[in-house]
Design an enzyme around this catalytic site. Sequence first.
Site, PDB file in Angstrom:
ATOM      1  N   LYS A 121       3.838   0.806   4.444  1.00 51.92           N
ATOM      2  CA  LYS A 121       2.561  -0.001   5.303  1.00 51.92           C
ATOM      3  C   LYS A 121       2.694  -1.223   5.534  1.00 51.92           C
ATOM      4  CE  LYS A 121      -1.669  -0.251   4.158  1.00 51.92           C
ATOM      5  NZ  LYS A 121      -2.940  -0.092   3.610  1.00 51.92           N
ATOM      6  N   ASP A 140      -2.383   3.178   8.182  1.00 51.61           N
ATOM      7  CA  ASP A 140      -3.271   3.074   7.202  1.00 51.61           C
ATOM      8  C   ASP A 140      -4.358   4.203   7.248  1.00 51.61           C
ATOM      9  OD1 ASP A 140      -4.863   2.316   9.469  1.00 51.61           O
ATOM     10  OD2 ASP A 140      -5.936   0.798   8.439  1.00 51.61           O
TER      11      ASP A 140
END
Length: 216
Positions: A121, A140
């Site tokens: 991420k 996310d």
Amino acid sequence: MRTKADTVKIVQALKEAYPVDLCSLDYENAWQLMVAVRLSAQCTDARVNQITPVLFARYPTLAALAEANVEDIEEIVHSCGFYHSKARDIHAAAGIVLHQYGGLLPRTMEELLKLPGVGRKSANLILGDVYRVPGVVIADTHCIRMANRLGFLKSRDPMKVETALRKVLPPEESNDFCHRCVLHGRAVCMARGPRCGACVLGPLCPKVGVDVPVAV
């Protein structure tokens, strides 16, 4: 699974609702973003934005951060939680970027993932925000929740969400789409108690009028 035509409508609705100020972390350059996103793990962006001005004032360059004492970094970042591991990762990553990459963050996923504290991420965020690499998907918690509610897939696995969205999102829109999911997920499409009646995606969302919560 939503079609590409559906996706274009969803992207456009979010662009109109959230036209500017997409990234909620404050930073001025690539290495500051690397630091900020590491601090944001299990911590709010608002809290991180209170910490980083102090940290960057104390260590205004990557070299200064790499030469710092880990204990001094810990003292500054203490309030963001998990400060021992975060301080160690930030210090180690700063040294690697400085000495192995000439002070410039790598431009590939493979190299970014070698840096301490940088996960997929975080790497996608750096690639999308700093280097403007097309097709980046930052999976996310907000992006995962909205992808499920909007019918893109039924999975909470970040890699599966990233893969599914990359197939249908216009590459040039994907990074900003994920930022808009964060903004919309905080303001309207919350994990619990979503404000479906105020949602610009209502006409496009199969969850409206049914049991909505997908708590991620």
